[in-house]
Design an enzyme around this catalytic site. Structure first.
Site, PDB file in Angstrom:
ATOM      1  N   ALA A  14     -66.006 -13.963 105.312  1.00  7.00           N
ATOM      2  CA  ALA A  14     -66.701 -15.120 105.882  1.00  7.00           C
ATOM      3  C   ALA A  14     -65.946 -16.415 105.601  1.00  7.00           C
ATOM      4  CB  ALA A  14     -68.117 -15.211 105.327  1.00  7.00           C
ATOM      5  N   ASP A  15     -65.312 -16.514 104.438  1.00  7.51           N
ATOM      6  CA  ASP A  15     -64.557 -17.725 104.115  1.00  7.51           C
ATOM      7  C   ASP A  15     -63.376 -17.907 105.062  1.00  7.51           C
ATOM      8  OD1 ASP A  15     -66.200 -18.447 102.034  1.00  7.51           O
ATOM      9  OD2 ASP A  15     -64.966 -17.533 100.486  1.00  7.51           O
TER      10      ASP A  15
END
Length: 395
Positions: A162-163
């Site tokens: 997700a980062d």
């Protein structure tokens, strides 16, 4: 040396850990002057300038130290904003406001500023003050569930995907805002929620649930939408060695049976057609893995590829470091670091004629560019600079 595509852009980077630094790394790779704002108080762990993690995501940047807990440091931050094009931060929403550095205040000193606030949940809503990390956002956004092998074992992805997604969204948003500014002369404020960024990745699953009115089940490496059988990731000989295999038609299936030494599979009524192979995929996978487990992943891939069957080794970091295709493309870059020595950095898949990876710089040491930024760019006198340093404001 040719000018790089973002050479005229200066980025003030308040971000930390992965999502924000990855976004600003992308901008720095293409020539933007990225000034990373740090402080000795927090330059540890993932933000330790001499650590491998920091060096992976902070190449092509400058580093300054500025203790933002001090009022005079915030005055310097405003001056830095005035000479910057873009500001990126990935704190929880209250931090910049508590420092007196809201977008409204920053726009007073730089009307055409582009500011990106990256947070877990966005700047509004009942969850806005929640702190978040990639794996927790992936779980909340459904990605962990969908990428698991079963609903009872929500293992999901093994890293903070997700980062990286949020970082890429940020970089794209900045490029769009720069184009908008070129056309209109206007800056803008970008509110980027990592949670919402993850949610954009599960659109097909949401559509499937809405249209078919059925519960969604995680399928591991299987997919009902891909017309191939076998289709999966199979354990091979050796520790943690795997090969992915797919057979899309009867020709590929027959070739797989022949090279594996099991022509009898063709005559098995469970595997006579693509439809029946998909229906009995569990039994088929066990048979194929019994074969692959007795061979190396590289041997399985070579045998199948030579027979026209799609197959590929699941590469480890060591495998990729020695990958002939990546080396031929010049993907890896050697950067010399004064503490870590010779380091190898991943390159970029996007190559432009005006850019050269040979001009890339290793990640900066803590405060390495203090004199350049404060004295050359801001124009502080020697006495002013020393005052800030000696009083821990630049520190």
């Amino acid at each position: 040396m040719k000018r790089r595509i973002l050479s005229d852009i200066r980025v003030l980077d308040f971000s930390r850990v992965l999502a924000g630094p990855y976004a600003t790394r992308v901008l720095g790779d293409f020539g933007a002057e990225v000034i990373k704002v740090q402080t000795r108080k927090t330059a540890m762990g993932s933000d330790d300038n001499n650590g491998a993690y920091f060096n992976a995501y902070n190449r092509n940047k400058r580093s300054i130290t500025l203790d933002m807990s001090r009022p005079k440091a915030r005055e310097l931050a405003l001056k830095l904003t005035a000479i910057s094009d873009v500001l990126v931060e990935n704190f929880s929403p209250r931090v910049m406001i508590n420092w007196g550095l809201s977008y409204e205040r920053l726009a007073e000193v730089k009307n055409e500023l582009i500011m990106v606030s990256m947070s877990g949940m966005g700047q509004t809503g009942p969850w806005k003050d929640f702190a978040a990390f990639g794996p927790t956002v992936q779980s909340l956004g459904g990605l962990t569930y969908l990428t698991s092998y079963s609903k009872d074992e929500p293992i999901g992805l093994g890293y903070a995907y997700a980062d990286a997604v949020a970082g890429l969204y940020c970089a794209i948003a900045v490029l769009a805002a720069l184009e908008h500014r070129d056309r209109t002369g206007l800056g803008q404020y970008i509110d980027l929620s990592e949670y919402e960024a993850v949610c954009t990745l599960i659109g097909p699953a949401l559509l499937d649930a809405a249209v078919n009115q059925e519960g969604i089940q995680p399928r591991g490496n299987q997919s009902p939408d891909i017309l191939a059988a076998p289709y999966g990731c199979y354990k091979c000989h050796g520790e943690d060695r795997w090969c992915v295999i797919a057979a899309f038609d009867e020709t590929e299936w027959q070739a797989l049976c022949n090279v594996s030494g099991h022509p009898e599979w063709e005559k098995d009524p469970r595997f006579s057609t693509l439809a029946t192979r998909k229906e009995h995929s569990d039994q088929l996978d066990r048979l194929i893995q019994d074969w692959t487990s007795r061979n190396t992943a590289e041997a399985v891939m070579q045998l199948l590829q030579e027979a026209g069957v799609p197959a590929g080794v699941v590469q480890s970091a060591e495998d990729m470091a020695n990958d002939p295709q990546l080396h031929a493309r010049g993907f890896f870059i050697s950067l010399d670091h004064p503490v870590l020595g010779k380091t190898i950095s991943d390159g970029t898949p996007v190559k432009m004629g005006s850019d050269s990876q040979r001009a890339w710089k290793r990640a900066p040491l803590l405060g390495e560019d203090n004199e350049y930024v404060y004295r050359d760019l801001l124009g502080l006198s020697e006495a002013e600079f020393r005052f800030y340093v000696e009083n821990g404001i630049i520190g």
